[in-house]
Design a protein around this motif. Structure first.
Motif, PDB file in Angstrom:
ATOM      1  N   ALA A  75       4.486 -15.249 -16.162  1.00 57.10           N
ATOM      2  CA  ALA A  75       3.299 -15.920 -16.699  1.00 57.10           C
ATOM      3  C   ALA A  75       2.015 -15.483 -16.007  1.00 57.10           C
ATOM      4  O   ALA A  75       0.979 -15.336 -16.651  1.00 57.10           O
ATOM      5  CB  ALA A  75       3.464 -17.435 -16.596  1.00 57.10           C
ATOM      6  N   ARG A 110       4.005 -22.193 -18.431  1.00 52.57           N
ATOM      7  CA  ARG A 110       3.795 -21.971 -19.869  1.00 52.57           C
ATOM      8  C   ARG A 110       4.715 -22.795 -20.762  1.00 52.57           C
ATOM      9  O   ARG A 110       4.690 -22.659 -21.970  1.00 52.57           O
ATOM     10  CB  ARG A 110       3.950 -20.488 -20.239  1.00 52.57           C
ATOM     11  N   SER A 117      -0.168 -15.660 -22.517  1.00 51.34           N
ATOM     12  CA  SER A 117       0.835 -16.546 -21.918  1.00 51.34           C
ATOM     13  C   SER A 117       1.633 -15.831 -20.835  1.00 51.34           C
ATOM     14  O   SER A 117       1.864 -16.375 -19.757  1.00 51.34           O
ATOM     15  CB  SER A 117       1.791 -17.070 -22.994  1.00 51.34           C
ATOM     16  N   TRP A 118       2.050 -14.620 -21.128  1.00 49.93           N
ATOM     17  CA  TRP A 118       2.891 -13.850 -20.204  1.00 49.93           C
ATOM     18  C   TRP A 118       2.069 -12.662 -19.727  1.00 49.93           C
ATOM     19  O   TRP A 118       2.175 -11.554 -20.212  1.00 49.93           O
ATOM     20  CB  TRP A 118       4.191 -13.460 -20.908  1.00 49.93           C
ATOM     21  N   LYS A 164       2.834 -27.185 -17.206  1.00 46.80           N
ATOM     22  CA  LYS A 164       2.642 -26.280 -18.334  1.00 46.80           C
ATOM     23  C   LYS A 164       1.741 -25.112 -17.942  1.00 46.80           C
ATOM     24  O   LYS A 164       1.965 -23.960 -18.347  1.00 46.80           O
ATOM     25  CB  LYS A 164       2.034 -27.062 -19.498  1.00 46.80           C
ATOM     26  N   VAL A 181      -5.169 -20.315 -22.677  1.00 43.88           N
ATOM     27  CA  VAL A 181      -4.069 -19.395 -22.422  1.00 43.88           C
ATOM     28  C   VAL A 181      -4.227 -18.070 -23.170  1.00 43.88           C
ATOM     29  O   VAL A 181      -4.077 -16.996 -22.572  1.00 43.88           O
ATOM     30  CB  VAL A 181      -2.707 -20.056 -22.750  1.00 43.88           C
ATOM     31  N   HIS A 231       8.094 -16.412 -25.961  1.00 47.80           N
ATOM     32  CA  HIS A 231       7.061 -16.735 -26.958  1.00 47.80           C
ATOM     33  C   HIS A 231       7.670 -17.511 -28.121  1.00 47.80           C
ATOM     34  O   HIS A 231       7.137 -18.547 -28.557  1.00 47.80           O
ATOM     35  CB  HIS A 231       6.438 -15.427 -27.448  1.00 47.80           C
ATOM     36  N   LEU A 283       0.276 -24.727 -26.702  1.00 40.83           N
ATOM     37  CA  LEU A 283      -0.397 -23.811 -25.793  1.00 40.83           C
ATOM     38  C   LEU A 283      -1.734 -24.396 -25.392  1.00 40.83           C
ATOM     39  O   LEU A 283      -2.450 -24.952 -26.225  1.00 40.83           O
ATOM     40  CB  LEU A 283      -0.620 -22.452 -26.458  1.00 40.83           C
ATOM     41  N   GLN A 327      -1.837 -14.289 -27.893  1.00 40.05           N
ATOM     42  CA  GLN A 327      -1.149 -15.409 -27.270  1.00 40.05           C
ATOM     43  C   GLN A 327      -0.004 -14.931 -26.384  1.00 40.05           C
ATOM     44  O   GLN A 327       0.222 -15.469 -25.300  1.00 40.05           O
ATOM     45  CB  GLN A 327      -0.628 -16.368 -28.333  1.00 40.05           C
TER      46      GLN A 327
END
Length: 390
Positions: free
Chosen positions: A107, A60, A314-315, A56, A355, A341, A351, A310
């Motif tokens: 990510a 992600r 995340s990205w 993860k 993150v 997302h 998440l 977020q």
């Protein structure tokens, strides 16, 4: 939205386009074990000890969600024979490894050279694989980003009211900047924003779960938020009554509120877009109706701000300064990150706490106050303000 169960394949029995069958042993199917061994003890990076958490951390997505993502793009990735897409041992890249390379690039935001080294492939392979994945997911995951049907809208409105107290609210709208460098020949005042960065706008409308309901990108960061709104398809849909035209709600005698979204000071006050009051002339009394309304309004609006934090956390390719991106391709990269997302949310994934970005998603940027206010929008905001005092 639960993902379908996808059985992991160790190799494709037959390649597409009339190519001869592939030897399963010639396909890199043990990519995760190799990647995990190579990257589990990165210098200066705290990688989770648990293997599932580490998966993860790197991509992600949980392994189940990862398999679902692979199922969406599998046919596209195998329909074009992966000639030249090999690792340093000379084995063909499996679909799973191609997806992993692309997700890791998006990510981490690390360079293609760094991502390639982590997987044992070259820079050109990372570039090819990532773009193939982006093209495929952009086409195959459209159903994860669309305006909700009437039943879903009623659920969203109910959740916003139960949580934040604003009735008949369908979402929160906000914008963020994707910062980039541009070669001198492409640089122009349009792309230079108020903070003297070259950037591209991303506008999103979010539900109570921070899911994108609508997004638009591709426009220069140098324009105002209100102009971006006016140029968006979302504006046209709202103005023509194709969305935000569902059931109105009676607040009290003589006061009825239609469906709407909330936005910050940079947006115009419209019948379907409610912005905060100018509180500069209000009192410091917390019971002041203007301050009370603005407080509720800000809690809903912050859903969009948190969602962007977020998304960019995340990205992280979106949170770093993009080095001379192709402006024709950048909107596709942004869209795919938005789709990912939503897929994470739709699959019931989680998440990790570290993150999201620790600060604001648009550090250094401030909203330019928009003075546009339509009379009906002002009237409806007044209804909401009084309703919250009852």
């Amino acid at each position: 939205m639960a993902p379908p169960q996808v059985k992991r394949r160790k190799g494709e029995k037959k390649a597409k386009n009339g190519a001869p069958p592939l030897d399963p042993e010639a396909i890199d199917c043990d990519w995760w074990d190799t990647f995990w061994l190579r990257n589990s003890s990165l210098s200066g990076v705290t990688v989770p000890l648990d293997e599932d958490d580490a998966f993860k951390y790197f991509f992600r997505a949980s392994k189940t969600t990862f398999s679902y993502i692979c199922s969406l793009v599998r046919e596209d990735l195998i329909s074009r024979p992966p000639s030249g897409l090999i690792n340093i041992e000379g084995r063909l890249l499996s679909v799973e490894k191609q997806v992993a390379i692309a997700l890791r690039r998006l990510a981490s935001g690390d360079s293609q050279v760094s991502v390639g080294a982590a997987f044992g492939v070259g820079q050109s392979t990372v570039s090819q694989v990532t773009w193939r994945f982006i093209e495929a997911l952009e086409e195959r995951a459209k159903h994860h980003l669309r305006w909700p049907d009437s039943d879903r809208i009623e659920e969203i409105k109910s959740r916003f009211e139960d949580t934040y107290g604003l009735p008949n609210c369908c979402g929160a709208i906000d914008t963020t900047h994707i910062v980039m460098t541009l070669p001198a020949v492409q640089a122009s005042d349009d792309w230079c924003d108020g903070e003297k960065n070259y950037s591209m706008f991303l506008q999103g409308v979010f539900d109570h779960e921070m899911r994108f309901l609508n997004m638009v990108t591709g426009w220069p960061g140098g324009m105002t938020v209100s102009k971006l709104l006016n140029l968006s398809g979302f504006f046209k849909l709202c103005e023509t009554g194709q969305i935000l035209d569902g059931n109105a709600k009676t607040l009290y005698r003589g006061a009825e509120i239609r469906e709407y979204v909330v936005g910050g000071f940079g947006y115009p006050l419209l019948p379907w877009l409610i912005t905060p009051h100018d509180s500069s002339s209000s009192s410091d009394d917390p019971s002041d109706p203007v301050l009370a309304f603005n407080d509720r309004h800000e809690k809903v609006r912050s859903v969009a701000a948190t969602a962007f934090a977020q998304l960019k956390g995340s990205w992280r390719i979106l949170s770093k300064v993009m080095w001379r991106p192709d402006r024709r391709k950048l909107p596709s990269i942004i869209l795919v990150c938005c789709l990912l997302h939503n897929i994470i949310i739709d699959c019931g994934d989680y998440l990790q706490d570290d993150v999201p970005l620790s600060g604001h998603h648009d550090v250094g940027y401030t909203d330019r106050y928009c003075k546009q206010a339509e009379p009906l929008g002002n009237e409806l905001r007044g209804y909401l303000t009084e309703y919250l005092q009852r």
